[in-house]
Scaffold this active site. Sequence first.
Site, PDB file in Angstrom:
ATOM      1  N   HIS A 212      14.794  42.495  54.615  1.00 30.85           N
ATOM      2  CA  HIS A 212      14.850  41.036  54.764  1.00 30.85           C
ATOM      3  C   HIS A 212      16.198  40.517  55.226  1.00 30.85           C
ATOM      4  O   HIS A 212      16.307  39.359  55.619  1.00 30.85           O
ATOM      5  CB  HIS A 212      14.460  40.343  53.452  1.00 30.85           C
ATOM      6  CG  HIS A 212      15.559  40.328  52.433  1.00 30.85           C
ATOM      7  ND1 HIS A 212      15.895  41.423  51.694  1.00 30.85           N
ATOM      8  CD2 HIS A 212      16.421  39.341  52.058  1.00 30.85           C
ATOM      9  CE1 HIS A 212      16.900  41.125  50.888  1.00 30.85           C
ATOM     10  NE2 HIS A 212      17.245  39.875  51.081  1.00 30.85           N
TER      11      HIS A 212
HETATM   12  C1  UD1 Z   1      18.034  34.599  50.486  1.00 30.48           C
HETATM   13  C2  UD1 Z   1      19.514  34.911  50.315  1.00 30.48           C
HETATM   14  C3  UD1 Z   1      19.718  36.411  50.224  1.00 30.48           C
HETATM   15  C4  UD1 Z   1      18.806  37.019  49.169  1.00 30.48           C
HETATM   16  C5  UD1 Z   1      17.373  36.605  49.435  1.00 30.48           C
HETATM   17  C6  UD1 Z   1      16.429  37.149  48.377  1.00 30.48           C
HETATM   18  C7  UD1 Z   1      21.049  33.333  51.424  1.00 30.48           C
HETATM   19  C8  UD1 Z   1      21.991  33.138  52.571  1.00 30.48           C
HETATM   20  N1  UD1 Z   1      20.303  34.450  51.444  1.00 30.48           N
HETATM   21  O1  UD1 Z   1      17.634  35.149  51.737  1.00 30.48           O
HETATM   22  O2  UD1 Z   1      21.055  36.677  49.864  1.00 30.48           O
HETATM   23  O3  UD1 Z   1      18.931  38.416  49.222  1.00 30.48           O
HETATM   24  O4  UD1 Z   1      17.294  35.178  49.430  1.00 30.48           O
HETATM   25  O5  UD1 Z   1      15.094  37.015  48.747  1.00 30.48           O
HETATM   26  O6  UD1 Z   1      21.000  32.507  50.552  1.00 30.48           O
HETATM   27  N2  UD1 Z   1      10.796  31.520  53.330  1.00 30.48           N
HETATM   28  C9  UD1 Z   1       9.468  31.306  53.003  1.00 30.48           C
HETATM   29  N3  UD1 Z   1       9.177  30.952  51.699  1.00 30.48           N
HETATM   30  C10 UD1 Z   1      10.125  30.803  50.750  1.00 30.48           C
HETATM   31  C11 UD1 Z   1      11.466  31.015  51.100  1.00 30.48           C
HETATM   32  C12 UD1 Z   1      11.783  31.378  52.395  1.00 30.48           C
HETATM   33  O7  UD1 Z   1       8.572  31.428  53.818  1.00 30.48           O
HETATM   34  O8  UD1 Z   1       9.774  30.497  49.602  1.00 30.48           O
HETATM   35  C13 UD1 Z   1      11.104  31.954  54.703  1.00 30.48           C
HETATM   36  C14 UD1 Z   1      11.465  30.820  55.621  1.00 30.48           C
HETATM   37  O9  UD1 Z   1      11.025  31.168  56.901  1.00 30.48           O
HETATM   38  C15 UD1 Z   1      12.976  30.859  55.599  1.00 30.48           C
HETATM   39  C16 UD1 Z   1      13.252  32.346  55.485  1.00 30.48           C
HETATM   40  O10 UD1 Z   1      12.205  32.847  54.662  1.00 30.48           O
HETATM   41  O11 UD1 Z   1      13.560  30.282  56.715  1.00 30.48           O
HETATM   42  C17 UD1 Z   1      14.592  32.687  54.899  1.00 30.48           C
HETATM   43  O12 UD1 Z   1      14.729  32.075  53.615  1.00 30.48           O
HETATM   44  P1  UD1 Z   1      16.216  31.770  53.032  1.00 30.48           P
HETATM   45  O13 UD1 Z   1      16.105  31.171  51.695  1.00 30.48           O
HETATM   46  O14 UD1 Z   1      17.024  31.041  54.056  1.00 30.48           O
HETATM   47  O15 UD1 Z   1      16.898  33.178  52.945  1.00 30.48           O
HETATM   48  P2  UD1 Z   1      16.326  34.599  52.469  1.00 30.48           P
HETATM   49  O16 UD1 Z   1      16.135  35.432  53.683  1.00 30.48           O
HETATM   50  O17 UD1 Z   1      15.195  34.452  51.519  1.00 30.48           O
END
Ligand code: UD1
Length: 360
Positions: A212
């Site tokens: 991820h």
């Molecule tokens: C975040 C953390 C990372 C951690 C990870 C655990 C940051 C910079 N990164 O990364 O350190 O290891 O969480 O999982 O804070 N999305 C969904 N549903 C959700 C949440 C996210 O579909 O409930 C999708 C969206 O497309 C979003 C993408 O995942 O844009 C990324 O989510 P984001 O919270 O920005 O970062 P993670 O990759 O989850």
Amino acid sequence: MKVVSVVGARPQFVKLAAVSAAFAGTGHTHRIVHTGQHYDAELSDVFFADLHIPAPDVHLGIGSGGHGAQTGAMLAALDDVFTDPGLCDGRPDWILVYGDTNSTLAAALSAAKLHLPLAHLEAGLRSHNRAMPEEHNRVLTDHAADLLLAPTPLAFRNLAGEGLAARARMVGDVMTDVLLRVRDAVAGLPLALPDPPGDELRDGGYLLATVHRAENTDDPERLRAVLDALAELPLPVLLLAHPRLRAKAAAAGVEPARGAVRLVRPLPYPDTVRAVLGSRGVVTDSGGLQKEAFLLRRPCTTLRTETEWPETLEGGWNVLCPDPGALAEAVRRHPPAAAPGHPYGTGLASEQVVEALAAG
Ligand code: UD1
């Protein structure tokens, strides 16, 4: 003592489970603020339910966005939450932040600017990779915080090396507290998958994988190379697909579910632990999963150039494999003969956290 925990993303809920359990029955006030960084039920609600975490007192519902927009929206909203006298009947004694996500940094900045005492759980981890958003989040948070709760002696030394020793305490790793408890609860249960792949996965007959991180998912060529390497592995690969992986693979036009890969939705925490226990080994870029594999004695291969948990590399339990072309050879290695040590403690860190906060 009045403590406000701020969480938002999946690994933070696991840490919160340990801390909220340690607060229960102490007479201290512990409030929970959820930023909403993770909002899908499988990334958030199931953790609260399975790990018996009290429902958040405040849910900001911020959701996804670019780093600036997401962190900024949290920062603005948290200013109002922290200054609301109704939150914990007056000024909090501590704002407690966890790990290295955008939720961590937003809460750290808000607390620092409001002159509220700030404590950072899992302080002192370093990848020394300045391309990682998490590295900036953790370094900035450590330098803003008044109390640095280090999980390992190495993390403590990292803080001391940055001139932060006076504010640092070695408390141990709270994720270990939760993992050891859950391991004992799930050991005899069957492997449970929400969307089972066609063929049956036998214990010891599959690899468990997660991908991820931005460094593996943002560049379509890199993502394709990683998914190609997983598809070509000699054992079935149970790939737990974070929504970020699905979104980036779809945008890059790469199909993750092919060859060896059995693609399933992210698992609840106890089911993940059970799936690690049933696996022959783990392939991941997650920090938490590297450590969980180590503690559950499953060899781990990490698709990164470095790790914040270098203790896992000792004895070969974890191997860094930044080149996807070298993955097949890395996962074929023999498991280490010697049992790993106990660099992450024996499951009693969360009590140390409460004591360190109470001691001020
Ligand atoms: C975040 C953390 C990372 C951690 C990870 C655990 C940051 C910079 N990164 O990364 O350190 O290891 O969480 O999982 O804070 N999305 C969904 N549903 C959700 C949440 C996210 O579909 O409930 C999708 C969206 O497309 C979003 C993408 O995942 O844009 C990324 O989510 P984001 O919270 O920005 O970062 P993670 O990759 O989850």
